[in-house]
Design an enzyme around this catalytic site. Structure first.
Site, PDB file in Angstrom:
ATOM      1  N   GLN A  48     -36.531  22.199  37.830  1.00  0.00           N
ATOM      2  CA  GLN A  48     -35.606  23.087  38.548  1.00  0.00           C
ATOM      3  C   GLN A  48     -34.707  23.866  37.610  1.00  0.00           C
ATOM      4  O   GLN A  48     -34.079  24.839  38.021  1.00  0.00           O
ATOM      5  CB  GLN A  48     -34.761  22.261  39.539  1.00  0.00           C
ATOM      6  N   SER A  88     -29.226  18.878  45.889  1.00  0.00           N
ATOM      7  CA  SER A  88     -28.928  20.200  45.285  1.00  0.00           C
ATOM      8  C   SER A  88     -27.609  20.156  44.519  1.00  0.00           C
ATOM      9  O   SER A  88     -26.798  21.074  44.594  1.00  0.00           O
ATOM     10  CB  SER A  88     -28.872  21.284  46.365  1.00  0.00           C
ATOM     11  N   ARG A  89     -27.363  19.060  43.794  1.00  0.00           N
ATOM     12  CA  ARG A  89     -26.032  18.798  43.273  1.00  0.00           C
ATOM     13  C   ARG A  89     -25.866  18.962  41.764  1.00  0.00           C
ATOM     14  O   ARG A  89     -24.738  18.946  41.271  1.00  0.00           O
ATOM     15  CB  ARG A  89     -25.590  17.386  43.677  1.00  0.00           C
ATOM     16  N   GLN A  90     -26.943  19.098  40.984  1.00  0.00           N
ATOM     17  CA  GLN A  90     -26.776  19.055  39.526  1.00  0.00           C
ATOM     18  C   GLN A  90     -26.007  20.257  38.957  1.00  0.00           C
ATOM     19  O   GLN A  90     -25.157  20.096  38.096  1.00  0.00           O
ATOM     20  CB  GLN A  90     -28.120  18.864  38.810  1.00  0.00           C
ATOM     21  N   THR A  91     -26.321  21.463  39.410  1.00  0.00           N
ATOM     22  CA  THR A  91     -25.613  22.631  38.865  1.00  0.00           C
ATOM     23  C   THR A  91     -24.119  22.526  39.149  1.00  0.00           C
ATOM     24  O   THR A  91     -23.284  22.712  38.256  1.00  0.00           O
ATOM     25  CB  THR A  91     -26.182  23.941  39.459  1.00  0.00           C
ATOM     26  N   LYS A 285     -22.964  27.403  42.602  1.00  0.00           N
ATOM     27  CA  LYS A 285     -23.263  26.377  43.599  1.00  0.00           C
ATOM     28  C   LYS A 285     -24.749  26.024  43.513  1.00  0.00           C
ATOM     29  O   LYS A 285     -25.532  26.750  42.905  1.00  0.00           O
ATOM     30  CB  LYS A 285     -22.985  26.913  45.009  1.00  0.00           C
ATOM     31  N   GLY A 288     -31.048  24.342  45.482  1.00  0.00           N
ATOM     32  CA  GLY A 288     -32.388  23.733  45.457  1.00  0.00           C
ATOM     33  C   GLY A 288     -33.014  23.524  46.817  1.00  0.00           C
ATOM     34  O   GLY A 288     -34.124  23.970  47.079  1.00  0.00           O
ATOM     35  N   GLU A 289     -32.308  22.806  47.700  1.00  0.00           N
ATOM     36  CA  GLU A 289     -32.860  22.582  49.046  1.00  0.00           C
ATOM     37  C   GLU A 289     -32.635  23.764  49.989  1.00  0.00           C
ATOM     38  O   GLU A 289     -33.535  24.109  50.762  1.00  0.00           O
ATOM     39  CB  GLU A 289     -32.258  21.307  49.644  1.00  0.00           C
TER      40      GLU A 289
END
Lengths: 331, 164
Positions: A48, A88-91, A285, A288-289
């Site tokens: 990703q 969808s939290r890494q960034t 933000k 991803g999802e």
């Protein structure tokens, strides 16, 4: 007969664990021997782009090239915990941890520079090109490498570890009300389909995807995420069926579990919407999802617009569409 | 056991193998060309694509014996890390790779296409990679990359023509 129809769908999605669950990412920044900067995070790269984005965030804070960053991840013996590559939290979450840790590291770097340059204070120091210099008198400067060599002689290490915890609140268990997530990501997709009323086959002939990203850290990778999300959503809407029978997966191979090929997808028109998020790293933000979510409803709306039938069970296979057209007695 | 001769990435091999050895196992396990990936093992996903006599084949569906006397190109024969093929450079430049598992097969399908058709349309490109499944990218950046690589190869072709 082939009939065309258009459909749109909008979605909003809360990223991170949410609902009051502690969502913590930790990052460690270290000055390495040759003056390179290492970032240690337990963030998993699955394609990703986490490694790229986290390196970008770190290099932006220190004003260095991405090549001067050494990213250490996916090794739990060497890295602090940065949570899962999920939600969808890494960034947003680990990106924030890297930014805060890098800012903390920069303070320490300035303190070392102050000593080395014989200054009264670290006020007015800045970094650029792996150098620390005094803004009002740029000739007064040292390099990351010099600082690293001095520390090595003294058998000391310069490092900073910081954590970021996302703000989430638990919903009221009685009413289900509350604000369980922060931040939210928004999007709006539109598709045009062509439905063959004799075979029930659906072709997606046009797709437009507008995606809110906060700030676009890496536009190429964002576009790649939108493309991939669209393909997954299209497969979900039209083809993919596990075929569960008494707990067993009937369609357990690619000859039966059909995912889209390059020929099943249209050219995807992408619109990146930037509206920086005040709590995000440089405003970014997670997406991803979210990029997957509006695809199926947009396709189903387009099918309705084309042939006047509502498909209520996925995937919308030719059989189901033909059946629906017959029973509605339309077209 | 049976003897076969074949040429992989420009090098001749003379080998004794089991009759029922699959081509992918010969390439990966015997010869060490592990860039060739096994996905489904039944010819649906294209991850194990190699070029055999100019045509793409699923190396999981071929017996090694079927490659006797033939020329094979695997991803290792396309370019090296410090000397990438324009297709590989283009994949890197244009964000075509996400998890990467399908990519060796994609690059080989692209190579086989561009060897035959120097100026493909996007539809031609989509057709050429339609036997290679990808779960991550939605294919668009891969199509972009192959299209851009074709332009670079055409330009280089006309430049070397001018030098002559």
């Amino acid at each position: 007969m082939k009939k065309r129809g258009k459909g749109i769908a909008v979605s909003f999605y809360g990223t991170g664990y949410g609902n009051g669950f502690p969502d913590v990412s930790t990052a460690t920044i270290r000055l390495e021997d040759e003056g390179k900067i290492s970032i240690s995070v337990g963030a998993t790269e699955v394609g990703q782009g986490a490694k790229t984005v986290l390196s970008q965030i770190g290099s932006e804070v220190l004003g260095i090239e991405i090549e001067d960053i050494v990213l250490i991840n996916e090794d739990t013996s060497k890295t602090p915990d940065s949570g899962t590559a999920a939600a969808s939290r890494q960034t947003y979450n680990t990106g924030n941890a890297v930014k805060i840790a890098m800012e903390s590291f920069r303070k320490k770097l300035f303190e070392e520079s102050k000593e080395l340059l014989g200054l009264n204070t670290s006020i007015g120091l800045e970094t650029k090109n792996k150098e620390v210099y005094l803004k009002m008198f740029p000739q007064k400067k040292t390099t990351f490498k010099e600082i690293a060599q001095k520390l090595k002689k003294q058998k000391r290490r310069l490092e900073a570890t910081e954590s970021f915890t996302a703000q989430t609140t638990e919903m009221d268990p009685e009413t289900g009300q509350g604000a369980p997530y922060w931040p939210y990501t928004f999007n709006c997709y539109g598709v045009e389909v062509e439905v063959d009323t004799e075979t029930g086959k659906v072709d997606i002939i046009r797709a437009l995807c507008a995606q809110d990203v906060g700030r676009a850290m890496n536009p190429t990778m964002i576009e790649g995420q939108i493309d991939g999300g669209f393909a997954m959503g299209a497969g979900y809407a039209l083809f993919e069926d596990l075929g569960l029978k008494e707990g067993r997966i009937k369609n357990n191979k690619f000859s039966k579990y059909i995912i889209p090929t390059a020929l099943d997808l249209p050219e995807i028109e992408k619109f990146i919407i930037e509206d920086p998020e005040s709590t995000g790293p440089f405003g970014a933000k997670g997406i991803g999802e979210p990029v997957m979510i509006p695809v199926a409803p947009a396709i189903l709306n387009a099918i309705y617009n084309a042939v006047g039938v509502r498909i209520l069970e996925l995937p919308a296979t030719p059989e189901k569409i033909l059946q629906a057209i017959k029973s509605y007695g339309k077209v | 056991m049976i003897n076969i001769k074949l040429n992989v990435n420009g090098k001749d091999y003379d080998l004794e193998i089991e009759e029922d050895l699959r081509l992918i196992d010969l390439l990966r396990d015997r010869l060490g060309f592990t860039g060739t990936k096994e996905g489904c093992g039944e010819g649906e996903c294209g991850a194990c694509t190699v070029i055999l006599e100019g045509k793409t084949v699923n190396s999981c569906l071929l017996l090694a014996i079927q490659a006797h006397g033939k020329e094979i190109t695997t991803i290792e024969g396309i370019g090296k890390e410090d000397d990438l093929h324009p297709i590989q450079e283009s994949f890197l430049e244009n964000g075509a790779v996400q998890c990467g598992y399908c990519i060796p097969g994609m690059v080989l399908s692209a190579k086989a296409l561009l060897d035959k058709n120097k100026n493909p349309t996007r539809k031609d490109i989509r057709e050429a990679i339609s036997g290679n499944l990808c779960r991550c990218t939605g294919y668009e950046k891969i199509v972009d990359s192959i299209e851009k690589a074709s332009k670079i190869l055409q330009q280089r072709g006309s430049e070397s023509h001018e030098q002559l």
